[in-house]
Write a protein that holds these residues in place. Structure first.
Motif, PDB file in Angstrom:
ATOM      1  N   GLY A  60       0.842  -1.194   0.000  1.00 50.33           N
ATOM      2  CA  GLY A  60       0.000   0.000   0.000  1.00 50.33           C
ATOM      3  C   GLY A  60       0.872   1.237   0.000  1.00 50.33           C
ATOM      4  N   VAL A  81      -4.317   0.583  -1.527  1.00 47.98           N
ATOM      5  CA  VAL A  81      -3.891  -0.728  -1.022  1.00 47.98           C
ATOM      6  C   VAL A  81      -4.159  -1.749  -2.136  1.00 47.98           C
ATOM      7  CG1 VAL A  81      -4.395  -2.527   0.710  1.00 47.98           C
ATOM      8  CG2 VAL A  81      -4.359  -0.109   1.390  1.00 47.98           C
ATOM      9  N   GLN A 112      -7.103  -5.460   0.520  1.00 49.61           N
ATOM     10  CA  GLN A 112      -7.961  -4.443   1.136  1.00 49.61           C
ATOM     11  C   GLN A 112      -8.826  -5.068   2.227  1.00 49.61           C
ATOM     12  OE1 GLN A 112     -10.011  -2.428  -2.085  1.00 49.61           O
ATOM     13  NE2 GLN A 112      -8.080  -1.794  -3.022  1.00 49.61           N
TER      14      GLN A 112
END
Ligand SMILES: CC(C)(COP(=O)(O)OP(=O)(O)OC[C@H]1O[C@@H](n2cnc3c(N)ncnc32)[C@H](O)[C@@H]1OP(=O)(O)O)[C@@H](O)C(=O)NCCC(=O)NCCS
Length: 143
Positions: A56, A75, A80
């Protein structure tokens, strides 16, 4: 998950631009312009890593003596919802505090407002369109 500041123009910066393209630009049919990336030379660039892989990223752009703007928070798709974004934002807030900033501001995508609200950011504007999608300004006092 090591989180660190990275240098503009470095190998990590190229990874960052690639990740941002995948997550933030390509889905909208857009791409970064070279001038846009050149303007990031003085920004604080942040990446979260697992070994050499970037999980990320985000960056901080100075607004004025007191405020800094969070931008380009992304991200990897398959990671995620696992805490990477929150951990990275917490790191970014600490970096901003250490640099003397008192407020974090951002143009948040409407789809991400719930994420920032969980981290105590408040919506402070009406909705507006940016890069073809709805956004609003969100802010948080850092001290
Ligand atoms: C938005 C984004 C950066 C969040 O990072 P993340 O690693 O997925 O988020 P986390 O796992 O750290 O989530 C922290 C909390 O926010 C919640 N959350 C995450 N994304 C959310 C969203 N889009 N809307 C509402 N809540 C969200 C999580 O469920 C979690 O809640 P919990 O603490 O109750 O478990 C990431 O999902 C992403 O890159 N999205 C696509 C690009 C994007 O929209 N970037 C933001 C541009 S402004």
């Amino acid at each position: 998950m090591p989180i660190k500041q990275i240098d503009h123009g470095s190998k990590e910066y190229r990874q960052m631009v690639e990740l941002r393209n995948e997550i933030l630009r390509k889905p909208l049919g857009l791409a970064f312009k070279q001038e846009e990336l050149e303007r990031e030379k003085d920004d604080i660039l942040i990446g979260a890593f697992e070994e050499d892989k970037m999980l990320g990223c985000c960056l901080l752009t100075r607004v004025d003596k007191n405020s800094v703007r969070l931008r380009q928070m992304a991200v990897q798709n398959n990671l995620q919802g696992k805490g990477v974004g929150a951990t990275m934002l917490n790191y970014a807030e600490n970096v901003a505090r250490d640099a003397g900033y008192k407020n974090m501001v951002m143009h948040a995508r409407k789809t991400a407002v719930g994420f920032y609200e969980k981290l105590d950011y408040k919506v402070t504007s009406d909705e507006f369109e940016e890069i073809t999608i709805p956004h609003c300004i969100m802010e948080k006092r850092l001290c």
